[in-house]
Design a protein around this motif. Structure first.
Motif: not given
Length: 275
Positions: A153-158, A179-184, A194-200, A227-231
């Motif tokens: 149930d965590g966020a998606v990080l791009i 939540a959908v987050e983004w960073t470069d 590390d600080e938030t729940a990220v699922s993908v 359990r974070t899935a890295v794609v």
């Protein structure tokens, strides 16, 4: 190959490297007036349009049976296949014209099956089990209950050069309150995981100053990222190393440019979302 025509994704199952390369080369030579074909990498998370399996290997036939081929995702066996698999067959030695003609026939059957299901309001991509069901299961039901986990149930990080993909993923998820987050930046990605729940985590492998393998290894080393899935989002110029990817915990890849239905399907499975 005509680059404007629709490419059908093909999952090759159970071939030795030399024959795998031979079939992939034949698919690349598909004539411009017919369907085009793209062999999927073994680690690809994309749903295939067709299966092609080695009918001479029992392991390949078992894997094909687990995929449950059907008219919307038809199968072709090179060599013989049991009738119950509902797979078409071509004989060895392989003839490119026969192979491509049989695949084109399956593509037509697939189109008919999709049209029929769509007219009835049914989904065109069936649900698939993540693991093959045993033929005879004598396990204690409590064992399965102990292994069950809550859906992520965590966020998606791009991780990408710009925020375009983030906006696209947000639209695909719609009102699912994800939540959908983004960073470069690799350091920012690690901090978010590390600080938030990220699922993908979707990592565009062409993002400047990002080592995708190193970033994945660092993410998976975090206590809360088991359990974070890295794609990986992989383009043609990126030399994907499957052994290295698996060693650092990469879940799989999607080829760029990623079609909307393939990205939506991958996110649905990774986030355990309903249809």
């Amino acid at each position: 190959m005509d680059k404007d025509k629709y490419p059908f994704a093909v999952r090759l199952i159970g071939f030795e490297p030399a024959e795998h390369a031979q079939i992939a080369a034949m698919l690349e030579l598909a004539p411009a007036h017919g369907p085009g074909y793209v062999p999927l990498h073994e680690d690809s998370l994309q749903e295939p349009d067709l299966f092609v399996a080695n009918g001479s290997r029992i392991e390949a036939l078992a894997a094909l049976a687990a995929c449950n081929p059907e008219p919307m995702q038809p199968a072709l066996a090179v060599g013989e296949a049991p009738p119950e698999l509902c797979a078409a067959c071509v004989e060895r030695p392989l003839d490119m014209r026969i192979l491509l003609a049989e695949l084109a026939r399956l593509v037509e059957l697939r189109a008919d099956a999709i049209a029929q299901r769509s007219s009835r309001g049914l989904p065109v991509v069936p649900e698939r089990r993540r693991r093959q069901r045993p033929d005879l299961d004598l396990s204690d039901p409590a064992q399965y209950l102990s292994q069950r986990q809550q859906p992520p149930d965590g966020a998606v990080l791009i991780v990408d050069t710009g925020g375009t993909l983030r906006e696209h993923v947000s639209r695909l998820l719609g009102g699912r309150k994800r939540a959908v987050e983004w960073t470069d930046c690799a350091a920012a990605a690690l901090r978010l995981c590390d600080e938030t729940a990220v699922s993908v985590v979707l990592i565009n492998t062409s993002t400047p100053h990002i080592d995708p393998y190193g970033l994945c290894a660092s993410i998976k080393a975090l206590p809360n990222a088991r359990r974070t899935a890295v794609v990986f989002l992989v383009g043609g110029t990126f030399g994907y190393d499957p052994d290295r990817a698996r060693s650092v915990g990469v879940r799989g890849l999607l080829d760029k440019p990623v079609a909307e239905r393939h990205l939506a399907g991958a996110l649905k499975k990774l986030l355990s979302l309903p249809t």
